[in-house]
Design a protein around this motif. Structure first.
Motif, PDB file in Angstrom:
ATOM      1  N   ASP A 128      83.156  67.095-103.587  1.00 49.37           N
ATOM      2  CA  ASP A 128      82.710  67.740-104.819  1.00 49.37           C
ATOM      3  C   ASP A 128      81.633  68.790-104.577  1.00 49.37           C
ATOM      4  O   ASP A 128      81.689  69.887-105.130  1.00 49.37           O
ATOM      5  N   PHE A 129      80.633  68.445-103.761  1.00 46.71           N
ATOM      6  CA  PHE A 129      79.460  69.298-103.640  1.00 46.71           C
ATOM      7  C   PHE A 129      79.367  70.091-102.345  1.00 46.71           C
ATOM      8  O   PHE A 129      78.556  71.011-102.249  1.00 46.71           O
ATOM      9  N   GLY A 130      80.203  69.751-101.351  1.00 44.96           N
ATOM     10  CA  GLY A 130      80.194  70.508-100.100  1.00 44.96           C
ATOM     11  C   GLY A 130      80.466  71.987-100.300  1.00 44.96           C
ATOM     12  O   GLY A 130      79.690  72.849 -99.833  1.00 44.96           O
ATOM     13  N   PRO A 131      81.559  72.346-100.989  1.00 51.91           N
ATOM     14  CA  PRO A 131      81.846  73.770-101.214  1.00 51.91           C
ATOM     15  C   PRO A 131      80.726  74.488-101.959  1.00 51.91           C
ATOM     16  O   PRO A 131      80.414  75.639-101.670  1.00 51.91           O
ATOM     17  N   LEU A 132      80.121  73.803-102.925  1.00 47.90           N
ATOM     18  CA  LEU A 132      79.012  74.397-103.683  1.00 47.90           C
ATOM     19  C   LEU A 132      77.833  74.706-102.770  1.00 47.90           C
ATOM     20  O   LEU A 132      77.236  75.787-102.844  1.00 47.90           O
ATOM     21  N   LEU A 133      77.513  73.784-101.871  1.00 50.37           N
ATOM     22  CA  LEU A 133      76.419  73.994-100.924  1.00 50.37           C
ATOM     23  C   LEU A 133      76.747  75.132 -99.967  1.00 50.37           C
ATOM     24  O   LEU A 133      75.877  75.945 -99.637  1.00 50.37           O
ATOM     25  N   VAL A 134      77.998  75.209 -99.520  1.00 54.81           N
ATOM     26  CA  VAL A 134      78.431  76.300 -98.639  1.00 54.81           C
ATOM     27  C   VAL A 134      78.205  77.645 -99.319  1.00 54.81           C
ATOM     28  O   VAL A 134      77.692  78.594 -98.714  1.00 54.81           O
ATOM     29  N   PHE A 135      78.600  77.722-100.597  1.00 55.61           N
ATOM     30  CA  PHE A 135      78.406  78.983-101.326  1.00 55.61           C
ATOM     31  C   PHE A 135      76.923  79.360-101.395  1.00 55.61           C
ATOM     32  O   PHE A 135      76.547  80.495-101.077  1.00 55.61           O
ATOM     33  N   PHE A 136      76.092  78.412-101.835  1.00 59.07           N
ATOM     34  CA  PHE A 136      74.692  78.724-102.065  1.00 59.07           C
ATOM     35  C   PHE A 136      73.988  79.130-100.774  1.00 59.07           C
ATOM     36  O   PHE A 136      73.207  80.091-100.762  1.00 59.07           O
ATOM     37  N   LEU A 137      74.265  78.427 -99.666  1.00 59.34           N
ATOM     38  CA  LEU A 137      73.636  78.767 -98.392  1.00 59.34           C
ATOM     39  C   LEU A 137      74.104  80.136 -97.903  1.00 59.34           C
ATOM     40  O   LEU A 137      73.309  80.932 -97.393  1.00 59.34           O
ATOM     41  N   THR A 138      75.412  80.411 -98.049  1.00 57.24           N
ATOM     42  CA  THR A 138      75.934  81.724 -97.643  1.00 57.24           C
ATOM     43  C   THR A 138      75.267  82.833 -98.433  1.00 57.24           C
ATOM     44  O   THR A 138      74.858  83.864 -97.884  1.00 57.24           O
ATOM     45  N   TYR A 139      75.138  82.616 -99.747  1.00 53.09           N
ATOM     46  CA  TYR A 139      74.496  83.626-100.593  1.00 53.09           C
ATOM     47  C   TYR A 139      73.044  83.851-100.167  1.00 53.09           C
ATOM     48  O   TYR A 139      72.599  84.992-100.015  1.00 53.09           O
ATOM     49  N   LYS A 140      72.298  82.753 -99.983  1.00 50.09           N
ATOM     50  CA  LYS A 140      70.886  82.875 -99.674  1.00 50.09           C
ATOM     51  C   LYS A 140      70.627  83.578 -98.345  1.00 50.09           C
ATOM     52  O   LYS A 140      69.649  84.314 -98.185  1.00 50.09           O
ATOM     53  N   PHE A 141      71.525  83.378 -97.365  1.00 53.19           N
ATOM     54  CA  PHE A 141      71.318  83.969 -96.045  1.00 53.19           C
ATOM     55  C   PHE A 141      71.902  85.376 -95.917  1.00 53.19           C
ATOM     56  O   PHE A 141      71.669  86.056 -94.918  1.00 53.19           O
ATOM     57  N   THR A 142      72.685  85.812 -96.897  1.00 50.19           N
ATOM     58  CA  THR A 142      73.307  87.137 -96.795  1.00 50.19           C
ATOM     59  C   THR A 142      72.884  88.102 -97.883  1.00 50.19           C
ATOM     60  O   THR A 142      73.080  89.307 -97.753  1.00 50.19           O
ATOM     61  N   ALA A 143      72.301  87.583 -98.983  1.00 49.41           N
ATOM     62  CA  ALA A 143      71.894  88.460-100.080  1.00 49.41           C
ATOM     63  C   ALA A 143      70.631  89.216 -99.707  1.00 49.41           C
ATOM     64  O   ALA A 143      69.800  88.751 -98.931  1.00 49.41           O
ATOM     65  N   GLY A 144      70.500  90.389-100.299  1.00 49.58           N
ATOM     66  CA  GLY A 144      69.300  91.177-100.053  1.00 49.58           C
ATOM     67  C   GLY A 144      69.169  92.255-101.089  1.00 49.58           C
ATOM     68  O   GLY A 144      70.067  92.512-101.875  1.00 49.58           O
ATOM     69  N   GLY A 145      68.030  92.897-101.114  1.00 46.98           N
ATOM     70  CA  GLY A 145      67.824  93.987-102.053  1.00 46.98           C
ATOM     71  C   GLY A 145      67.098  93.535-103.302  1.00 46.98           C
ATOM     72  O   GLY A 145      66.849  92.369-103.523  1.00 46.98           O
ATOM     73  N   GLN A 146      66.787  94.483-104.155  1.00 42.45           N
ATOM     74  CA  GLN A 146      66.042  94.242-105.375  1.00 42.45           C
ATOM     75  C   GLN A 146      66.872  94.740-106.555  1.00 42.45           C
ATOM     76  O   GLN A 146      67.769  95.542-106.423  1.00 42.45           O
ATOM     77  N   GLY A 147      66.538  94.288-107.739  1.00 43.85           N
ATOM     78  CA  GLY A 147      67.197  94.772-108.941  1.00 43.85           C
ATOM     79  C   GLY A 147      68.148  93.739-109.525  1.00 43.85           C
ATOM     80  O   GLY A 147      68.463  92.726-108.904  1.00 43.85           O
TER      81      GLY A 147
END
Length: 223
Positions: free
Chosen positions: A31-50
């Protein structure tokens, strides 16, 4: 049953959690593995402001989530011997809306998509309740042993109203983001973790309804 319905930009929405069966730890991971994968991927790859600057991270997270949900479905079939209807629906919605998210690459669509999915679930559940067809029963099947038809109808109605409220709340956040009064990061944190917490709390409020309408409680829990 899967909690991975649209908890994130690339997938579908939170759904009522069934009482844990055997392999409870595995069900939790599915149930929660895919959700954690998404959130970690986002946090380590997102950048910028706005307001919508984190789109690239959300797209990468969505791709990772699509892969993770397929892996979760494969593990469910391998270890549990079946893929539940709810997990099938989660997979279809995650892949379908995830593909649209990647193709359109539109930050507005990323934020508005949950509103669309919430509305679909609300209409499905409330429509079924209106016509005396408990749609939740068909999705969860035997997850809630002993539940009466009336109980299923009540749960379908209550969850339909819950999804409708989530849809309205998500649209309000979309308006705030457009007006520059809320950041994409704030929306995403609320979307992933806030909605998850709310769905669990709402599930707890439905326990009395389930118990009053025939939910079978194991002997060990009844004492």
């Amino acid at each position: 049953m899967s909690e991975s319905l649209d908890q994130l930009p690339g997938g579908p929405e939170p759904v009522p959690a069934a009482p844990p069966a055997k392999h409870g730890w595995l069900n939790f991971a599915i149930d929660f593995g895919p959700l954690l994968v998404f959130f970690l991927t986002y946090k380590f790859t997102a950048g910028g402001q706005g307001a919508f600057a984190a789109t690239a991270g959300a797209i990468k997270g969505t791709i990772a989530f699509m892969i993770a949900i397929l892996v979760a479905m494969g593990i469910s079939k391998w270890k549990l011997g079946r893929i539940s209807p709810m997990l099938w629906m989660s997979g279809i919605l995650v892949i379908g809306f995830g593909a649209l998210t990647v193709y359109l690459h539109d930050p507005k669509f990323i934020v508005m998509k949950p509103t669309i999915i919430y509305a679909v679930f609300a209409l499905m559940l409330l429509g079924g309740w209106w016509f005396k067809k408990p749609m939740l029963k068909y999705l969860l099947q035997s997850a809630l042993d002993g539940m009466t038809e009336r109980g299923w109808l009540l749960l379908s109605r209550n969850w339909g109203l819950f999804f409708a409220a989530l849809g309205i709340a998500n649209h309000v956040m979309y308006v705030l983001i457009e007006a520059g009064r809320m950041s994409f990061d704030t929306w995403l944190t609320i979307k992933v973790w806030g909605v998850t917490a709310l769905s669990f709390l709402f599930t707890l409020t439905q326990v009395p309804v389930m118990l009053k309408n025939g939910l079978a409680v194991p002997d060990g829990e009844a004492k």
